[in-house]
Design a protein around this motif. Structure first.
Motif, short mmCIF file in Angstrom:
data_model
loop_
_atom_site.label_atom_id
_atom_site.label_comp_id
_atom_site.label_asym_id
_atom_site.label_seq_id
_atom_site.Cartn_x
_atom_site.Cartn_y
_atom_site.Cartn_z
N HIS A 106 0.82 -1.21 0.00
CA HIS A 106 0.00 0.00 0.00
C HIS A 106 0.85 1.26 0.00
CE1 HIS A 106 -2.78 3.09 1.53
NE2 HIS A 106 -3.72 2.36 0.94
N ARG A 107 1.93 1.26 0.78
CA ARG A 107 2.77 2.46 0.87
C ARG A 107 3.46 2.73 -0.47
NH1 ARG A 107 6.64 3.04 5.96
NH2 ARG A 107 4.55 3.12 6.88
N GLU A 108 3.97 1.67 -1.11
CA GLU A 108 4.64 1.84 -2.40
C GLU A 108 3.64 2.34 -3.44
OE1 GLU A 108 7.54 -1.18 -3.88
OE2 GLU A 108 6.18 -1.28 -5.62
N GLY A 109 2.45 1.72 -3.46
CA GLY A 109 1.44 2.14 -4.43
C GLY A 109 0.98 3.56 -4.22
N GLN A 110 0.96 4.01 -2.96
CA GLN A 110 0.56 5.38 -2.65
C GLN A 110 1.60 6.37 -3.19
OE1 GLN A 110 0.22 6.39 1.57
NE2 GLN A 110 -1.78 7.28 1.13
N ARG A 111 2.87 6.01 -3.08
CA ARG A 111 3.93 6.87 -3.65
C ARG A 111 3.85 6.87 -5.17
NH1 ARG A 111 7.33 4.58 0.57
NH2 ARG A 111 8.08 3.04 -0.94
N GLY A 112 3.39 5.75 -5.73
CA GLY A 112 3.17 5.69 -7.16
C GLY A 112 4.38 5.19 -7.94
N TYR A 113 4.19 5.14 -9.26
CA TYR A 113 5.22 4.65 -10.18
C TYR A 113 5.40 5.66 -11.31
CZ TYR A 113 4.11 0.47 -7.57
OH TYR A 113 3.89 -0.41 -6.55
N TYR A 136 -5.81 1.30 -12.41
CA TYR A 136 -4.88 2.29 -11.85
C TYR A 136 -5.25 3.69 -12.33
CZ TYR A 136 -2.68 1.66 -16.45
OH TYR A 136 -2.45 1.57 -17.81
N TYR A 137 -4.86 4.67 -11.52
CA TYR A 137 -4.98 6.07 -11.91
C TYR A 137 -3.69 6.49 -12.62
CZ TYR A 137 -8.72 6.18 -8.39
OH TYR A 137 -9.84 5.92 -7.65
N VAL A 138 -3.81 7.43 -13.55
CA VAL A 138 -2.62 7.97 -14.21
C VAL A 138 -2.78 9.47 -14.38
CG1 VAL A 138 -3.58 7.45 -16.51
CG2 VAL A 138 -1.13 7.86 -16.26
N VAL A 139 -1.70 10.20 -14.07
CA VAL A 139 -1.67 11.65 -14.26
C VAL A 139 -0.39 12.00 -15.02
CG1 VAL A 139 -3.06 12.21 -12.25
CG2 VAL A 139 -0.57 11.97 -12.00
N PHE A 140 -0.41 13.19 -15.64
CA PHE A 140 0.72 13.64 -16.45
C PHE A 140 1.18 15.00 -15.95
CE2 PHE A 140 -2.13 11.02 -19.00
CZ PHE A 140 -1.27 10.04 -19.46
N PRO A 157 -2.04 2.37 -8.27
CA PRO A 157 -3.12 1.38 -8.20
C PRO A 157 -4.31 1.98 -7.46
CG PRO A 157 -1.02 0.37 -7.62
CD PRO A 157 -0.78 1.85 -7.69
N VAL A 158 -5.53 1.73 -7.92
CA VAL A 158 -6.71 2.39 -7.35
C VAL A 158 -6.92 2.03 -5.89
CG1 VAL A 158 -7.88 2.64 -9.56
CG2 VAL A 158 -8.23 0.57 -8.21
N ASP A 159 -6.44 0.87 -5.46
CA ASP A 159 -6.64 0.45 -4.07
C ASP A 159 -5.70 1.16 -3.10
OD1 ASP A 159 -8.58 -1.31 -4.91
OD2 ASP A 159 -7.20 -3.00 -5.09
N CYS A 160 -4.73 1.91 -3.63
CA CYS A 160 -3.69 2.46 -2.75
C CYS A 160 -3.85 3.93 -2.42
CB CYS A 160 -2.31 2.24 -3.38
SG CYS A 160 -1.86 0.51 -3.54
N THR A 161 -4.72 4.63 -3.14
CA THR A 161 -4.87 6.06 -2.89
C THR A 161 -6.21 6.54 -3.41
OG1 THR A 161 -3.76 8.22 -3.10
CG2 THR A 161 -3.82 6.81 -5.07
N GLY A 162 -6.54 7.81 -3.15
CA GLY A 162 -7.82 8.37 -3.58
C GLY A 162 -7.63 9.48 -4.59
N VAL A 163 -8.70 9.82 -5.28
CA VAL A 163 -8.64 10.83 -6.34
C VAL A 163 -8.24 12.19 -5.78
CG1 VAL A 163 -10.02 12.10 -8.05
CG2 VAL A 163 -10.29 9.62 -7.81
N GLN A 164 -8.77 12.57 -4.62
CA GLN A 164 -8.47 13.88 -4.05
C GLN A 164 -6.99 14.02 -3.69
OE1 GLN A 164 -10.64 16.44 -4.15
NE2 GLN A 164 -8.78 17.58 -3.62
N GLU A 165 -6.41 12.96 -3.16
CA GLU A 165 -4.98 12.98 -2.84
C GLU A 165 -4.16 13.19 -4.11
OE1 GLU A 165 -3.64 9.90 0.18
OE2 GLU A 165 -5.63 9.15 -0.34
N ILE A 166 -4.53 12.48 -5.15
CA ILE A 166 -3.79 12.60 -6.41
C ILE A 166 -3.95 14.00 -6.99
CG2 ILE A 166 -3.58 11.74 -8.77
CD1 ILE A 166 -4.58 9.04 -7.77
#
Length: 332
Positions: A237-244, A275-279, A289-298
Motif C-alpha cells: 500500500h505504501r509503495e502504491g501510494q507513492r506511485g510509479y 490504476y490512476y494515471v496523471v501527467f 493502483p486504485v486500491d492504494c490512494t484516492g482521487v483527491q490525494e492525487i
C-alpha cells in the motif's frame, strides 16, 4: 483487379525486386493462423512493435520484409489496404518504388533536408515521431497539425529532421505536407507511435526514484528486452501510494510512453489491476493502483507538481483511470 488479386501480385512483385534479394518477404493477412515458422516470427515482431506483446492476431493485412545486418534484425511493413487504394488511382508506379526504397533502409539515421517541395512518404516514414502537448495551451498552434486528442492531451505528429547524440530537431507536420501521401491521419499517428517507441522505449520506475538520468537497461522493461529489472510490489500500500513513474529511455517528453500501443494493458498486468494515471509534465506519467490512494490525494499532488514545473512543461492537470477488464481509459 480485386483486392485479393492485388495482395498476391503485390507479394510477387516485391519478391522479385532486386532490393529484396536476401530478405524474407511475407504477406500477413488479417486474423491469419500460420504454421510457417518464419511468418510466425515476423508476426510476433510486428505484434510486439504495434501492440506491446506477442500472440495477438494480425488486425490488418500487411506486407512485411525481414533481413539481417550483422547480428541485428530489421523489419519493414506496409499496410495493404492503403496501397490498394493508391493502386486503383495511380497504378504500380506509385507503390513499387516506395517499397523498393524501404527495402534498402538500415539502421543508419540520416538527416532530412527540408526544401520548398513536398517530401515523399518513403523519405519521411522512418522519421515520424509523436510529441505530447497540452491541447488547451497549444490549441492555436494545432490548427493545421495532425494529432490525436485524449482528454486535454494532444499527441502531435512531428518529423525528426536531425538527430545527433544528446540532441534532436523536429518540425510539426502539417496536413498540406502529407496530402500527397494519401494516408489517413490515424494511420500516420499509429506509424509515428511505433517509430517513437523504437527510438525511445518505455520504462517504469518506483515513484520515489527521481533521478535525472535513467540508465537505458534499468526499469520495468517490455517483453524480449534484456536489462536490470526494477522490482515493484504493487500490493504494498505504501509503495502504491507513492506511485510509479513512467517515462522513456530518452527521458525527454517521456509521457508519450503511456500511449504506445499495448502499454496501458501491460501496465495493468504489472500493477495488478485498475490504476490512476496523471501527467504532471510532458516528461513523465505517474501511476497509482486504485486500491492504494484516492482521487483527491492525487489531485492535490498534481496541482503541486504542476506549480513546480511551471506552465511551460505542464502536460495535463486531469486525472485518468485505466480499467483493466474493460481495457478502457476514462477521464475523471
Amino acid at each position: 483487379m480485386t483486392y485479393e488479386e492485388f495482395k498476391k501480385e503485390l507479394r510477387w512483385n516485391v519478391q522479385n525486386m532486386e532490393t529484396a534479394r536476401g530478405k524474407t518477404i511475407r504477406l500477413l493477412e488479417r486474423h491469419m493462423v500460420c504454421g510457417d515458422p518464419m511468418a510466425v516470427h515476423i508476426m510476433n515482431i510486428m505484434n510486439r512493435c504495434m501492440y506491446g506483446r506477442e500472440q495477438i492476431m494480425i488486425r490488418e493485412d500487411m506486407l512485411c520484409a525481414l533481413w539481417m545486418r550483422g547480428k541485428r534484425e530489421y523489419i519493414q511493413h506496409w499496410l495493404i489496404r492503403p496501397l490498394y487504394e493508391r493502386y486503383g488511382q495511380e497504378g504500380w508506379q506509385s507503390i513499387l518504388p516506395e517499397i523498393s526504397a524501404g527495402l534498402t533502409e538500415d539502421d543508419e539515421e540520416e538527416d532530412i533536408v527540408l526544401s520548398g517541395e513536398n517530401l515523399s512518404y518513403a523519405v519521411c516514414r522512418r522519421h515520424m515521431i509523436v510529441r505530447p502537448v497540452n491541447y488547451e495551451r497549444c490549441r492555436q498552434e494545432l490548427g493545421n497539425a495532425i494529432y490525436r486528442k485524449i482528454g486535454d492531451v494532444a499527441l502531435v505528429l512531428h518529423l525528426l529532421t536531425s538527430e545527433k547524440t544528446g540532441s534532436s530537431l523536429t518540425i510539426q507536420v502539417s496536413r498540406g505536407m502529407v496530402l500527397p501521401w494519401k494516408l489517413t491521419e490515424d494511420q500516420l499517428i499509429t506509424e509515428a507511435m511505433m517509430n517513437t517507441c523504437r527510438k525511445m522505449p518505455p520504462r517504469l520506475f518506483l515513484g520515489d526514484d527521481r533521478r535525472k538520468i535513467f540508465p537505458y537497461e534499468e526499469g520495468i522493461l517490455l517483453p524480449e528486452e534484456e536489462g536490470r529489472q526494477t522490482w515493484i510490489s504493487p500490493w504494498n500500500h505504501r509503495e502504491g501510494q507513492r506511485g510509479y513513474l513512467l517515462t522513456t529511455t530518452a527521458r525527454i517528453r517521456g509521457a508519450v510512453a503511456f500511449f504506445y500501443p499495448g502499454v496501458k494493458a501491460i501496465l495493468a498486468e504489472k500493477l495488478g489491476g485498475d490504476y490512476y494515471v496523471v501527467f504532471p509534465s510532458v516528461h513523465e506519467a505517474i501511476l497509482h493502483p486504485v486500491d492504494c490512494t484516492g482521487v483527491q490525494e492525487i489531485r492535490s499532488s498534481v496541482q503541486h507538481i504542476n506549480a513546480v514545473y511551471g506552465e511551460g512543461e505542464m502536460l495535463s492537470d486531469r486525472i485518468f483511470c485505466y480499467h483493466k477488464n474493460r481495457r478502457l481509459l476514462q477521464l475523471l
